[in-house]
Structure formats: structure tokens, C-alpha cells
Design an enzyme around this catalytic site. Structure first.
Site, PDB file in Angstrom:
ATOM      1  N   ARG A  15      19.722  20.612   6.752  1.00 39.05           N
ATOM      2  CA  ARG A  15      21.084  20.095   6.757  1.00 39.05           C
ATOM      3  C   ARG A  15      21.662  20.199   8.161  1.00 39.05           C
ATOM      4  O   ARG A  15      21.403  21.177   8.882  1.00 39.05           O
ATOM      5  CB  ARG A  15      21.968  20.886   5.794  1.00 39.05           C
ATOM      6  CG  ARG A  15      23.403  20.363   5.731  1.00 39.05           C
ATOM      7  CD  ARG A  15      24.290  21.204   4.840  1.00 39.05           C
ATOM      8  NE  ARG A  15      25.673  20.712   4.894  1.00 39.05           N
ATOM      9  CZ  ARG A  15      26.709  21.300   4.321  1.00 39.05           C
ATOM     10  NH1 ARG A  15      26.525  22.420   3.630  1.00 39.05           N
ATOM     11  NH2 ARG A  15      27.911  20.795   4.436  1.00 39.05           N
ATOM     12  N   HIS A  16      22.431  19.205   8.547  1.00 41.74           N
ATOM     13  CA  HIS A  16      23.040  19.245   9.883  1.00 41.74           C
ATOM     14  C   HIS A  16      23.953  20.464  10.028  1.00 41.74           C
ATOM     15  O   HIS A  16      24.422  21.045   9.047  1.00 41.74           O
ATOM     16  CB  HIS A  16      23.814  17.960  10.170  1.00 41.74           C
ATOM     17  CG  HIS A  16      25.016  17.752   9.294  1.00 41.74           C
ATOM     18  ND1 HIS A  16      26.184  18.482   9.426  1.00 41.74           N
ATOM     19  CD2 HIS A  16      25.237  16.883   8.282  1.00 41.74           C
ATOM     20  CE1 HIS A  16      27.068  18.079   8.542  1.00 41.74           C
ATOM     21  NE2 HIS A  16      26.518  17.110   7.822  1.00 41.74           N
ATOM     22  N   ARG A  72      25.952  13.354  13.560  1.00 45.67           N
ATOM     23  CA  ARG A  72      25.789  14.793  13.341  1.00 45.67           C
ATOM     24  C   ARG A  72      24.361  15.158  12.950  1.00 45.67           C
ATOM     25  O   ARG A  72      23.866  16.237  13.305  1.00 45.67           O
ATOM     26  CB  ARG A  72      26.777  15.281  12.279  1.00 45.67           C
ATOM     27  CG  ARG A  72      26.708  14.565  10.940  1.00 45.67           C
ATOM     28  CD  ARG A  72      27.989  14.803  10.143  1.00 45.67           C
ATOM     29  NE  ARG A  72      27.965  14.215   8.805  1.00 45.67           N
ATOM     30  CZ  ARG A  72      28.258  12.944   8.533  1.00 45.67           C
ATOM     31  NH1 ARG A  72      28.580  12.117   9.506  1.00 45.67           N
ATOM     32  NH2 ARG A  72      28.245  12.509   7.282  1.00 45.67           N
ATOM     33  N   GLU A 103      24.231  10.297   4.144  1.00 46.12           N
ATOM     34  CA  GLU A 103      25.048  10.990   3.148  1.00 46.12           C
ATOM     35  C   GLU A 103      25.573  10.012   2.106  1.00 46.12           C
ATOM     36  O   GLU A 103      25.683   8.809   2.349  1.00 46.12           O
ATOM     37  CB  GLU A 103      26.215  11.715   3.841  1.00 46.12           C
ATOM     38  CG  GLU A 103      27.108  12.546   2.911  1.00 46.12           C
ATOM     39  CD  GLU A 103      26.380  13.634   2.140  1.00 46.12           C
ATOM     40  OE1 GLU A 103      25.513  13.274   1.308  1.00 46.12           O
ATOM     41  OE2 GLU A 103      26.685  14.824   2.337  1.00 46.12           O
ATOM     42  N   TRP A 104      25.873  10.521   0.929  1.00 47.30           N
ATOM     43  CA  TRP A 104      26.484   9.739  -0.146  1.00 47.30           C
ATOM     44  C   TRP A 104      27.691   9.003   0.436  1.00 47.30           C
ATOM     45  O   TRP A 104      28.502   9.606   1.142  1.00 47.30           O
ATOM     46  CB  TRP A 104      26.934  10.689  -1.248  1.00 47.30           C
ATOM     47  CG  TRP A 104      27.243  10.058  -2.590  1.00 47.30           C
ATOM     48  CD1 TRP A 104      28.030   8.983  -2.820  1.00 47.30           C
ATOM     49  CD2 TRP A 104      26.761  10.500  -3.860  1.00 47.30           C
ATOM     50  NE1 TRP A 104      28.090   8.715  -4.166  1.00 47.30           N
ATOM     51  CE2 TRP A 104      27.321   9.638  -4.831  1.00 47.30           C
ATOM     52  CE3 TRP A 104      25.929  11.546  -4.286  1.00 47.30           C
ATOM     53  CZ2 TRP A 104      27.072   9.784  -6.199  1.00 47.30           C
ATOM     54  CZ3 TRP A 104      25.683  11.681  -5.641  1.00 47.30           C
ATOM     55  CH2 TRP A 104      26.237  10.818  -6.583  1.00 47.30           C
ATOM     56  N   ASP A 105      27.814   7.718   0.145  1.00 50.72           N
ATOM     57  CA  ASP A 105      28.973   6.938   0.605  1.00 50.72           C
ATOM     58  C   ASP A 105      30.148   7.281  -0.300  1.00 50.72           C
ATOM     59  O   ASP A 105      30.172   6.892  -1.476  1.00 50.72           O
ATOM     60  CB  ASP A 105      28.649   5.447   0.552  1.00 50.72           C
ATOM     61  CG  ASP A 105      29.779   4.577   1.097  1.00 50.72           C
ATOM     62  OD1 ASP A 105      30.899   5.097   1.291  1.00 50.72           O
ATOM     63  OD2 ASP A 105      29.553   3.367   1.297  1.00 50.72           O
ATOM     64  N   TYR A 106      31.150   7.976   0.255  1.00 50.34           N
ATOM     65  CA  TYR A 106      32.278   8.445  -0.549  1.00 50.34           C
ATOM     66  C   TYR A 106      33.350   7.372  -0.769  1.00 50.34           C
ATOM     67  O   TYR A 106      34.290   7.596  -1.544  1.00 50.34           O
ATOM     68  CB  TYR A 106      32.923   9.661   0.116  1.00 50.34           C
ATOM     69  CG  TYR A 106      32.038  10.877   0.145  1.00 50.34           C
ATOM     70  CD1 TYR A 106      31.802  11.620  -0.999  1.00 50.34           C
ATOM     71  CD2 TYR A 106      31.426  11.303   1.332  1.00 50.34           C
ATOM     72  CE1 TYR A 106      30.981  12.742  -0.985  1.00 50.34           C
ATOM     73  CE2 TYR A 106      30.611  12.423   1.363  1.00 50.34           C
ATOM     74  CZ  TYR A 106      30.390  13.139   0.209  1.00 50.34           C
ATOM     75  OH  TYR A 106      29.582  14.251   0.231  1.00 50.34           O
ATOM     76  N   ARG A 185      20.678  17.710  -1.598  1.00 50.03           N
ATOM     77  CA  ARG A 185      20.607  18.313  -2.931  1.00 50.03           C
ATOM     78  C   ARG A 185      20.215  17.267  -3.970  1.00 50.03           C
ATOM     79  O   ARG A 185      19.459  17.559  -4.905  1.00 50.03           O
ATOM     80  CB  ARG A 185      21.935  18.976  -3.276  1.00 50.03           C
ATOM     81  CG  ARG A 185      22.135  20.305  -2.542  1.00 50.03           C
ATOM     82  CD  ARG A 185      23.466  20.936  -2.855  1.00 50.03           C
ATOM     83  NE  ARG A 185      24.556  20.247  -2.176  1.00 50.03           N
ATOM     84  CZ  ARG A 185      25.825  20.280  -2.578  1.00 50.03           C
ATOM     85  NH1 ARG A 185      26.165  20.953  -3.668  1.00 50.03           N
ATOM     86  NH2 ARG A 185      26.765  19.641  -1.891  1.00 50.03           N
TER      87      ARG A 185
END
Length: 239
Positions: A15-16, A72, A103-106, A185
Site C-alpha cells: 500500500r502506498h 502516490r 483505487e476504487w472510484d469513489y 483488500r
């Protein structure tokens, strides 16, 4: 490290390091944000301890590296791996920057905290019968569980193709992923054949390293190391 561990291909998830938004618990998907000084230290410390010839994450044993294209994650990769080790050839060809591990697109929830998202949804009359759960419900204006699963499954298939020919240890084919807390995760769940919304609680601190592999050198039995022995000085000397 046992002989079994040395033979079986592995996947390292990193993880970053910490960012300001991560520290504040804000959802960070597509927003480009730098590591904090503490985040830089987290990754540099992990690199000094775990990365190098004969160490847990040996660059000479990496067949391929997948990195999220977010700034990041790219910076974390640079700090983690540094310059290619002597004898490691075609380094650039081993690295792929891919949205499959972004990352999941929020969506509409970008930059919000969990509490802010829940208040927003309550004000809009949502979640009257059950609480919002990102693993199951996804994000308005962003990705669904199914969309995240699809891209991660695509990446897992690529990794299994890399591993499948060398399950007996004839050639080191470890793989490294450098990405983000939530999507990594999700990756663990899909690696194990679980649905993204399966109730499997996990924590992954900024700069943390997770190791996945297979039981009994069997590609049909993907597994997670819940604890892994570090290489001994004797093993390091053999490499």
C-alpha cells in the site's frame, strides 16, 4: 523461509505511504495527492528492511510489477524499489502502470469521510432499511462492486498466467503490486475466490506489505500468508 515458500510463486501487495487525506480518513480515488513526510519515511523504512538481494522482496526474483498510475502509488514504487539491482535486466519491461489496480472510484464521495457519506445519504432518504456498505453498494457516480471485481479478476488472470509455468520453482516469478488500501483488500478477496462483499475484515496500514501465494505449490489453491518467516542470513548468502 521454508523450501516450500522458496519454490512457490508469490504476490507482494504494497500500500502506498501516508497522505494527508488518508490520515484524515478521506476517500481518495482519482485525486492526485502527494505522500506526507511520514508517508515517505514509512516506505523508505520498509524498503531498507525488506527489499534487496536475499531479503523478503528480492528484485531479482520479480517477474513483473503492476503499479497504480496514481501519483502516490508511483512515488511509493520509486521509494520502495529505487534503482534496479545489479544483474537485473529489462527492468522497465517488467513494470506496468495499470488502471486495473487503481483505487476504487469513489465518484460523488471523493474527498469525503465515512461519516460524511452516511450523513449525505441519510439526508437524501437513502439506507432506510440497511446501512450503506461500500463493498456491497459501491459509490454513486463511481464504481460498483461488480466493476471493481471485473478489473481485479482480469489482473489476477494475468498473474496466474505468469505463475502457472513455474509452479515447481524452476524459475523465480514473484509479482509485486503497488496500489491502495481499499482496492488491495478487494484484491485479496478475489485472489482467495471470495466476493468483494464477503465479510472478511482486514486492515492494511500505509506502507504495509502483504504476501499471497498458493498452498502445496498448487495454482488451484490460492492462499494468503497470515505470517511469513523472513529469510535467514544463511539463506541470503545462498542467493
Amino acid at each position: 523461509m521454508s523450501d516450500q515458500d522458496a519454490l512457490t510463486p508469490r504476490v507482494f501487495l504494497v500500500r502506498h505511504g501516508e497522505t494527508e487525506w488518508a490520515k484524515l480518513g478521506r476517500c481518495t480515488g482519482i485525486t492526485e495527492i502527494e505522500l506526507t513526510p511520514e508517508g515517505t519515511t514509512q516506505v523508505s523504512s520498509a524498503a531498507a528492511l525488506l527489499v534487496g538481494a536475499g531479503k523478503l522482496l528480492d528484485p531479482s526474483r520479480l517477474a513483473h510489477i503492476f503499479v497504480s498510475p496514481r501519483r502516490r502509488a508511483r512515488r511509493t514504487f520509486e521509494l520502495l524499489m529505487g534503482s534496479p539491482s545489479p544483474g537485473v535486466t529489462d527492468w522497465e519491461q517488467r513494470v506496468t502502470y495499470t488502471e486495473d489496480i487503481a483505487e476504487w472510484d469513489y465518484g460523488d464521495y471523493e474527498g469525503l469521510t465515512d461519516g460524511e457519506i452516511r450523513r449525505l445519504r441519510t439526508e437524501r432518504g437513502l439506507d432506510g432499511e440497511r446501512e450503506w456498505n461500500i463493498w456491497r453498494d459501491g459509490c454513486e457516480g463511481g464504481e460498483s462492486m461488480q466493476q471493481v471485481s471485473k478489473r481485479l479478476d482480469r489482473l489476477i488472470l494475468q498473474i496466474r498466467e505468469i505463475h502457472s509455468r513455474y509452479m515447481n520453482g524452476a524459475k523465480p516469478v514473484d509479482v509485486l503490486l503497488v496500489a491502495h488500501g481499499l482496492v488491495l483488500r478487494c484484491f485479496v478477496k478475489r485472489w482467495l475466490g471470495l466476493s468483494v462483499d464477503s465479510p472478511f475484515n482486514m486492515m492494511m496500514a500505509p506502507g504495509a506489505v502483504t504476501v499471497l501465494s498458493y498452498k502445496k505449490n498448487n495454482i488451484s489453491e490460492p492462499a494468503i500468508h497470515i505470517g511469513i518467516a523472513l529469510p535467514t542470513s544463511e539463506e541470503s548468502g545462498k542467493r
